[in-house]
Design a protein around this motif. Structure first.
Motif, PDB file in Angstrom:
ATOM      1  N   ALA A  22       0.834  -1.210   0.000  1.00 44.20           N
ATOM      2  CA  ALA A  22       0.000   0.000   0.000  1.00 44.20           C
ATOM      3  C   ALA A  22       0.869   1.259   0.000  1.00 44.20           C
ATOM      4  N   SER A  25       2.473   1.772  -3.421  1.00 41.03           N
ATOM      5  CA  SER A  25       1.594   1.951  -4.574  1.00 41.03           C
ATOM      6  C   SER A  25       0.824   3.266  -4.561  1.00 41.03           C
ATOM      7  N   SER A  27      -2.092   4.014  -3.296  1.00 40.40           N
ATOM      8  CA  SER A  27      -3.541   3.923  -3.082  1.00 40.40           C
ATOM      9  C   SER A  27      -3.911   2.479  -2.761  1.00 40.40           C
ATOM     10  N   ALA A  28      -5.009   2.347  -2.020  1.00 39.72           N
ATOM     11  CA  ALA A  28      -5.494   1.001  -1.699  1.00 39.72           C
ATOM     12  C   ALA A  28      -5.949   0.290  -2.964  1.00 39.72           C
ATOM     13  N   ALA A  31      -2.836  -0.965  -4.713  1.00 34.87           N
ATOM     14  CA  ALA A  31      -2.280  -2.076  -3.931  1.00 34.87           C
ATOM     15  C   ALA A  31      -3.108  -3.333  -4.162  1.00 34.87           C
ATOM     16  N   GLN A  39      -9.956  -4.231  -2.703  1.00 37.32           N
ATOM     17  CA  GLN A  39      -9.492  -3.036  -2.016  1.00 37.32           C
ATOM     18  C   GLN A  39      -9.861  -3.042  -0.536  1.00 37.32           C
ATOM     19  N   VAL A  42      -7.204  -4.771   1.586  1.00 36.94           N
ATOM     20  CA  VAL A  42      -6.017  -3.939   1.803  1.00 36.94           C
ATOM     21  C   VAL A  42      -6.308  -2.899   2.882  1.00 36.94           C
ATOM     22  N   SER A  43      -7.423  -2.201   2.740  1.00 36.89           N
ATOM     23  CA  SER A  43      -7.784  -1.159   3.708  1.00 36.89           C
ATOM     24  C   SER A  43      -7.953  -1.728   5.112  1.00 36.89           C
ATOM     25  N   VAL A  46      -4.483  -2.624   6.670  1.00 28.86           N
ATOM     26  CA  VAL A  46      -3.714  -1.438   7.055  1.00 28.86           C
ATOM     27  C   VAL A  46      -4.359  -0.778   8.271  1.00 28.86           C
ATOM     28  N   ARG A  60      -5.559   9.484   4.007  1.00 28.96           N
ATOM     29  CA  ARG A  60      -6.338   9.039   2.863  1.00 28.96           C
ATOM     30  C   ARG A  60      -7.048  10.213   2.212  1.00 28.96           C
TER      31      ARG A  60
END
Length: 119
Positions: A22, A25, A27-28, A31, A39, A42-43, A46, A60
């Motif tokens: 993340a 890259s 952005s989620a 990533a 997505q 990933v969010s 994190v 964000r």
């Protein structure tokens, strides 16, 4: 120098791997594309890491995210851990065929992106 002992605290290498992708890259969404997962995963991973550490790691926004000061500090340390992980795999060539199985991430593609030994 005396080291601090942390009892009952587990920092997940898997969550750190999601953070690394993340952070790199921007952005989620990107990533998630790189990891071939959604997505939300990933969010969530994190955010879990942020909750464990008690600090936001990303700021964000609609166009992606930027690292906070804590995120920058974690990125530097997580890259050291990642490098040490690759060094271990380089030292034990027989582990190469098992490395993607030990990652614990969903999907073979995501695992190979994150921990396959460097060529």
């Amino acid at each position: 120098m005396q080291k601090t002992t942390y009892t009952g605290f587990e920092l997940s290498w898997s969550d750190l791997q999601f953070f690394l992708v993340a952070a790199r890259s921007g952005s989620a969404a990107e990533a998630a594309r790189r990891l071939n997962i959604d997505q939300a995963t990933v969010s969530r991973r994190v955010r879990r890491l942020e909750a464990q550490l008690g600090q936001p790691l990303l700021v964000r926004g609609p166009q992606g995210h930027a690292l906070t000061q804590a995120g920058e500090a974690l990125l530097a340390r997580a890259e050291i851990i990642e490098g040490d992980t690759f060094a271990i795999l380089d030292h034990f060539p027989t582990a190469r065929s098992l490395s993607t199985q030990r990652c614990g991430l969903p999907g073979r593609k995501a695992s190979s992106v994150l921990i396959s030994p460097r060529a």
